[in-house]
Design a protein around this motif. Structure first.
Motif, PDB file in Angstrom:
ATOM      1  N   THR A   1       0.832  -1.200   0.000  1.00 37.75           N
ATOM      2  CA  THR A   1       0.000   0.000   0.000  1.00 37.75           C
ATOM      3  C   THR A   1       0.871   1.256   0.000  1.00 37.75           C
ATOM      4  O   THR A   1       0.597   2.228  -0.725  1.00 37.75           O
ATOM      5  CB  THR A   1      -0.931   0.001   1.226  1.00 37.75           C
ATOM      6  OG1 THR A   1      -1.773  -1.160   1.183  1.00 37.75           O
ATOM      7  CG2 THR A   1      -1.806   1.246   1.244  1.00 37.75           C
ATOM      8  N   ALA A   2       1.958   1.215   0.791  1.00 39.22           N
ATOM      9  CA  ALA A   2       2.871   2.361   0.836  1.00 39.22           C
ATOM     10  C   ALA A   2       3.544   2.602  -0.508  1.00 39.22           C
ATOM     11  O   ALA A   2       3.928   3.737  -0.825  1.00 39.22           O
ATOM     12  CB  ALA A   2       3.929   2.129   1.911  1.00 39.22           C
ATOM     13  N   ARG A   3       3.668   1.578  -1.313  1.00 36.13           N
ATOM     14  CA  ARG A   3       4.285   1.687  -2.644  1.00 36.13           C
ATOM     15  C   ARG A   3       3.244   1.940  -3.740  1.00 36.13           C
ATOM     16  O   ARG A   3       3.570   1.907  -4.923  1.00 36.13           O
ATOM     17  CB  ARG A   3       5.077   0.415  -2.952  1.00 36.13           C
ATOM     18  CG  ARG A   3       6.336   0.245  -2.095  1.00 36.13           C
ATOM     19  CD  ARG A   3       6.835  -1.194  -2.132  1.00 36.13           C
ATOM     20  NE  ARG A   3       8.120  -1.358  -1.484  1.00 36.13           N
ATOM     21  CZ  ARG A   3       8.309  -1.462  -0.170  1.00 36.13           C
ATOM     22  NH1 ARG A   3       7.259  -1.349   0.652  1.00 36.13           N
ATOM     23  NH2 ARG A   3       9.520  -1.638   0.331  1.00 36.13           N
ATOM     24  N   GLY A   4       2.003   2.150  -3.337  1.00 37.78           N
ATOM     25  CA  GLY A   4       0.950   2.412  -4.296  1.00 37.78           C
ATOM     26  C   GLY A   4       0.451   1.178  -5.019  1.00 37.78           C
ATOM     27  O   GLY A   4      -0.180   1.278  -6.081  1.00 37.78           O
ATOM     28  N   LEU A   5       0.699   0.000  -4.438  1.00 39.60           N
ATOM     29  CA  LEU A   5       0.269  -1.257  -5.043  1.00 39.60           C
ATOM     30  C   LEU A   5      -0.974  -1.776  -4.334  1.00 39.60           C
ATOM     31  O   LEU A   5      -1.144  -1.583  -3.125  1.00 39.60           O
ATOM     32  CB  LEU A   5       1.387  -2.306  -4.944  1.00 39.60           C
ATOM     33  CG  LEU A   5       2.727  -1.938  -5.567  1.00 39.60           C
ATOM     34  CD1 LEU A   5       3.779  -2.997  -5.225  1.00 39.60           C
ATOM     35  CD2 LEU A   5       2.590  -1.790  -7.075  1.00 39.60           C
TER      36      LEU A   5
END
Length: 301
Positions: A187-191
């Motif tokens: 989530t932190a990596r935008g995934l």
């Protein structure tokens, strides 16, 4: 020795650890014991749900197991019991299935394997089975009974000379912390992690982890072994979807709970917790001596 309920369980639970130890060759031999043939399993990969598959599922799953075993580099033995399936609420277990096998009979078969293979370490599921499948729960019961009986000369004398394994571990993988760590990292990596629904269903409490085996370099081997179980693993769903680079970064281990140990207590070794090796205390590290730079370290099976 890693004891599982069905073909594919060895590849979804601790497979990178198996591949890691199998690759050591000189010091460690690895045997996977599969209690049933998975005859009553579903076809979980839509691409394999085609004519001829369900009718020949038992033979197909044996072939899949042979390929997964080859990929992992391990030995494998079927214990010879019949899959219990997963009955619905209130439905009876099928006659003659593994979950209904007398405990002493089933444990006796495994005792024979323990005494012939002579493992130092045995790995299986905890008392919940990892999830409430009757074969997983029975696998736990059978393995614990066999672990205790294998070293006693008066029990199952027909199964060969006694051999006492030194350590019994329970699988601790796919825990809530594992799902949470991967979800947060992706989530932190935008995934999109795809794990929100799983996290909503998992209990907060879990098995205490005593041992974390670094094995990220074998995750690709694990994945190949998983995909060899083509009737069970959809390459476009579930466990196969999370980002492997993220997994290697945030959770590069497979995890276990040390349930029993006959290893003599050694303050120098036992101070290193959590363990990073299932053979901690079995293969002791070299120690400096007055006569030489280091003492030899014995091998283990």
């Amino acid at each position: 020795m890693s004891v599982h309920a069905h073909p594919d369980d060895e590849s979804s639970k601790g497979a990178a650890t198996l591949a890691k130890y199998a690759a050591e060759e000189v010091e460690v031999e690895v045997l996977v014991v599969t209690c049933t043939g998975g005859e009553r399993g579903d076809v979980l990969n839509p691409a394999m749900d085609r004519p001829g598959v369900r009718e020949n599922l038992a033979a197909i799953r044996r072939d899949e197991m042979a390929e997964a075993r080859r990929i992992l580099g391990v030995r494998q033995h079927f214990l010879g019991f019949v899959d219990s399936g997963l009955p619905g609420p209130g439905e009876p277990l099928p006659e003659g299935c593994f979950a209904l096998a007398p405990l002493e009979e089933a444990a006796g078969r495994l005792v024979g394997l323990i005494r012939s293979f002579r493992p130092h370490v045995v790995v299986t599921y905890d008392e919940t089975g990892g999830y409430p499948h009757p074969d997983h729960i029975r696998t736990h019961q059978v393995t614990v009974a066999a672990f205790d009986a294998a070293g006693e000369a008066g029990r199952h004398p027909e199964a060969g000379a006694p051999w006492r394994p030194l350590k019994l571990y329970y699988q601790g993988g796919l825990s809530r912390p594992w799902f949470q760590a991967l979800h947060d990292a992706m989530t932190a990596r935008g995934l999109d992690s795809g794990m929100r629904e799983v996290l909503a269903e998992l209990p907060e409490a879990g098995l205490e982890i005593t041992t974390r085996v670094p094995c990220a370099e074998y995750f690709a081997t694990r994945d190949r072994a998983l995909l060899a179980h083509a009737t069970q693993i959809d390459p476009n769903a579930g466990f196969m979807l999370h980002d492997r680079d993220v997994e290697r970064q945030v959770w590069p281990t497979e995890d276990y709970h040390l349930a029993r140990s006959h290893v003599a207590v050694d303050a120098d070794i036992d101070a290193a917790t959590p363990e990073d090796d299932l053979f901690a205390g079995v293969r002791r590290p070299p120690r400096p001596t007055a006569a030489a730079g280091a003492a030899a370290s014995p091998g283990c099976g």
